[in-house]
Each structure stands twice: as C-alpha cells, then as structure tokens.
Scaffold this motif. Structure first.
Motif, PDB file in Angstrom:
ATOM      1  N   PRO A 187      64.707  27.127  32.511  1.00 53.89           N
ATOM      2  CA  PRO A 187      64.313  28.744  32.926  1.00 53.89           C
ATOM      3  C   PRO A 187      63.921  28.938  34.241  1.00 53.89           C
ATOM      4  O   PRO A 187      63.632  29.878  35.183  1.00 53.89           O
ATOM      5  CB  PRO A 187      64.788  29.596  32.354  1.00 53.89           C
ATOM      6  N   ARG A 210      74.839  26.409  33.886  1.00 57.99           N
ATOM      7  CA  ARG A 210      73.815  27.462  33.155  1.00 57.99           C
ATOM      8  C   ARG A 210      75.232  28.163  31.541  1.00 57.99           C
ATOM      9  O   ARG A 210      75.382  28.802  32.247  1.00 57.99           O
ATOM     10  CB  ARG A 210      73.251  28.785  33.870  1.00 57.99           C
ATOM     11  N   ASN A 218      77.977  29.963  33.940  1.00 59.15           N
ATOM     12  CA  ASN A 218      77.767  30.367  34.797  1.00 59.15           C
ATOM     13  C   ASN A 218      77.045  28.897  36.308  1.00 59.15           C
ATOM     14  O   ASN A 218      77.036  28.029  35.421  1.00 59.15           O
ATOM     15  CB  ASN A 218      76.951  31.147  34.987  1.00 59.15           C
ATOM     16  N   ARG A 220      76.723  27.179  40.242  1.00 63.14           N
ATOM     17  CA  ARG A 220      76.470  28.242  41.452  1.00 63.14           C
ATOM     18  C   ARG A 220      76.728  27.074  42.232  1.00 63.14           C
ATOM     19  O   ARG A 220      75.784  26.083  42.201  1.00 63.14           O
ATOM     20  CB  ARG A 220      74.825  29.304  41.359  1.00 63.14           C
ATOM     21  N   TYR A 231      67.887  31.967  43.246  1.00 61.62           N
ATOM     22  CA  TYR A 231      66.696  31.551  41.947  1.00 61.62           C
ATOM     23  C   TYR A 231      64.984  31.556  42.007  1.00 61.62           C
ATOM     24  O   TYR A 231      65.092  32.265  41.127  1.00 61.62           O
ATOM     25  CB  TYR A 231      66.856  29.556  41.208  1.00 61.62           C
ATOM     26  N   GLU A 234      65.796  35.389  42.009  1.00 63.78           N
ATOM     27  CA  GLU A 234      66.896  36.254  41.430  1.00 63.78           C
ATOM     28  C   GLU A 234      65.687  36.203  39.815  1.00 63.78           C
ATOM     29  O   GLU A 234      64.694  35.366  40.198  1.00 63.78           O
ATOM     30  CB  GLU A 234      67.839  35.435  40.816  1.00 63.78           C
ATOM     31  N   GLU A 236      63.818  35.769  36.211  1.00 63.76           N
ATOM     32  CA  GLU A 236      64.546  33.951  35.114  1.00 63.76           C
ATOM     33  C   GLU A 236      65.506  34.218  35.270  1.00 63.76           C
ATOM     34  O   GLU A 236      65.730  34.554  34.039  1.00 63.76           O
ATOM     35  CB  GLU A 236      62.802  34.050  34.499  1.00 63.76           C
ATOM     36  N   ALA A 237      66.290  32.554  35.329  1.00 61.01           N
ATOM     37  CA  ALA A 237      67.020  32.248  34.745  1.00 61.01           C
ATOM     38  C   ALA A 237      67.170  32.603  33.075  1.00 61.01           C
ATOM     39  O   ALA A 237      66.280  31.684  32.572  1.00 61.01           O
ATOM     40  CB  ALA A 237      67.626  30.951  35.601  1.00 61.01           C
ATOM     41  N   ARG A 238      68.599  32.197  32.328  1.00 56.78           N
ATOM     42  CA  ARG A 238      68.328  31.593  31.265  1.00 56.78           C
ATOM     43  C   ARG A 238      69.538  31.133  30.751  1.00 56.78           C
ATOM     44  O   ARG A 238      70.146  31.034  31.525  1.00 56.78           O
ATOM     45  CB  ARG A 238      68.510  33.804  30.117  1.00 56.78           C
ATOM     46  N   ILE A 241      69.990  25.209  31.247  1.00 54.81           N
ATOM     47  CA  ILE A 241      70.350  24.208  32.766  1.00 54.81           C
ATOM     48  C   ILE A 241      70.590  22.881  32.887  1.00 54.81           C
ATOM     49  O   ILE A 241      69.492  22.182  32.706  1.00 54.81           O
ATOM     50  CB  ILE A 241      69.128  25.190  33.850  1.00 54.81           C
TER      51      ILE A 241
END
Length: 302
Positions: A187, A210, A218, A220, A231, A234, A236-238, A241
């Motif tokens: 992430p 993700r 999800n 995208r 990203y 945004e 931090e993605a969790r 991935i």
C-alpha cells in the motif's frame, strides 16, 4: 524444530455444520491452495488433505491456525518460511523419505507464488519423492479476470524493487513483453509504483485490485497516469494489492511524430539514450530502430 511422529487424533473436518472424516492420504508433499480472504473459498479436497496430513507446513502458523480452527481441523502446524527454510528442509525431506504425509500452505492463495517452497519442491523432484498439487485460490488469477484487460498472455512479476531508480529500470526491461503484466505491491508504495509505470509505459490501461474476495474488495480501472494521480492523492491504500497493466499497444493509437519527439525529450532529461529509447518504444509501440534514429537526431541538435 523436528516434525514429530503424529499422535493419535481425529482426521475430520467440519463444513456447513457437517462433520466429515477425511480419507487416508497418500505419502508425499501436498501443496494446498488456501483462501486469499474469504474462508469459504476452499475446496473439500483441500480440507480433507489438511485434516488427513501428519502435519501442515505453514508460512505463518498464527494465520493458518484461524483457517484450521474454522473448519475444526486439529492437524499439527509447523512454520516453514524464508527465515527457517534452510534448517527445516532436511527435516521435511527425512520425514517424507519415511513415508510421511505433509501439507504445505502459504499465508493465502497458492503456495510457491511469491512465497517460500520452490527449493523444497525442487529437491523433492530431484530425489524422486512424490509431490501433489491441490489447486484453488490465487490472487494473480482473481485480479487478472477482473481487470478487463487481455488474458490470453500474461507475465507475473511479483514485487518490483522498492527504490524508484531500480523500479524504473526493471519496468523498462518488462516494457516490450507482449502480454498483460501482473504485479504485487504494498500500500505505501502503490502511488510511486504507478507513477513510475506511467512514465515508462505511457497511457496503457491498467487496474488496481485490492482486498480481493474480502468485504471491502475494490477494483479501480483506468490509464496508468490517472490511477497514479488517484492513489497519490488518496490516503495510503490498505490491504493486499495486485496491479494489472495492459500489453504494449493496448487501446493506444499510433502517436504522431511530435508526440514521439516530446516523449524522447522528456526521457532524455532523466535517463541515458538507451533507456530513453526503450521507454518511448514501450510507450508508443513503435519500432525501437525508429525511436533510436530520432533520439540520435535530438542529441545532435545544437
């Protein structure tokens, strides 16, 4: 740590509220795919194998305890990961030579895909010891079929180098592969990885998947630069991935000469002529010799 002779125990498992007794297992190593998130994504064959084995070799026994407990499986767990593999491998081989029945699982998904186990399987094959695969969940394939990108050819890279320069270098090497590219990414590095991919590959279509099979799954989709901007902005993605990037020329029109020149000028500011040619050829799908000739012209301009 040694793998002990199994004590008498139940070889049963429980699924859908029903208890079943596993059939005896053939000797050898059984490579078992386990869920990547949703615990229901496991086959009856996998459950029976885990229940009937003398022991289960797990990358992280804490994670695996949850899976086994969920299905009422009491098979002993032993850690097998990159930090203890050299010490454990001889013990595992000795157990299998005695006719032992062992199951190998990873944290999630199909073992040996970005997980330990390759050297163990290679030694078993070399010594003529039996190896059986129990197929099932895979984050690579789950993301690939959801991306909406070509699936007839794909190349799994795993994790790219964490440093930007090394990452761009590796992406440049991958740019000409005539198939969809599949990556794992953390992430905290996702935004930087997508930005580097956009710089090397240009406007290729891509997808970021993700938390596959989990509640917050999800996917995208969009051009690399668009995904990189999203990203980067945004928080931090969790979660786990997977990044999927389309092959050269996917959804791209042949660029005009001025577009090629502009990309070459930008690339030559940051990298060598050879690297710039490779990047722009990958971005545009144009022959490398054509790009190289134009790059030479640009370097000779006053």
């Amino acid at each position: 740590m040694s793998i002990h002779q199994p004590a008498p125990r139940s070889h049963s498992y429980t699924a859908f509220g029903l208890k079943a007794e596993a059939e005896p297992l053939a000797p050898g190593l059984h490579i078992v795919a386990t869920p990547i998130g949703n615990l229901r994504d496991i086959s009856f064959r996998a459950l029976a194998t885990l229940a009937a084995a003398d022991a289960v070799l797990a990358e992280d026994t804490r994670t695996s305890k949850t899976l086994l407990a969920h299905y009422g499986i009491s098979t002993p767990l032993y850690p097998y990961h990159e930090h203890n593999a050299e010490q454990m491998r001889p013990k595992i081989l000795a157990k299998l030579r005695e006719g032992g029945k062992l199951a190998l699982i990873s944290d999630a998904g199909t073992p040996l895909v970005s997980d330990p186990g390759y050297k163990l399987v290679a030694e078993l094959v070399a010594q003529g010891l039996p190896v059986t695969g129990i197929p099932g969940p895979s984050a690579v394939l789950a993301a690939l079929v959801l991306a909406g990108l070509p699936t007839d050819r794909f190349f799994f890279e795993g994790f790219l180098p964490p440093k930007a320069a090394a990452r761009r270098g590796r992406l440049t090497e991958l740019a000409a592969i005539p198939g969809t590219l599949v990556f794992f990414e953390s992430p905290r590095r996702l935004g930087g990885m997508l930005a580097d991919a956009a710089a090397v590959f240009g406007p290729r279509p891509a997808a970021v998947a993700r938390e596959l099979t989990k509640f917050y799954e999800n996917v995208r989709r969009g051009p690399l630069a668009e995904l990189a901007a999203h990203y980067d902005a945004e928080e931090e993605a969790r979660g786990e991935i997977v990044v999927i990037i389309g092959p050269p020329g996917a959804n791209e029109l042949a660029p005009a000469g001025d577009v090629i020149e502009e990309r070459l000028r930008e690339a030559l500011k940051a990298v060598s002529l050879k690297e710039a040619v490779a990047q722009v050829a990958a971005q545009t799908g144009q022959p490398r010799r054509t790009i190289y000739a134009r790059a030479l012209e640009l370097t000779r301009e006053p």
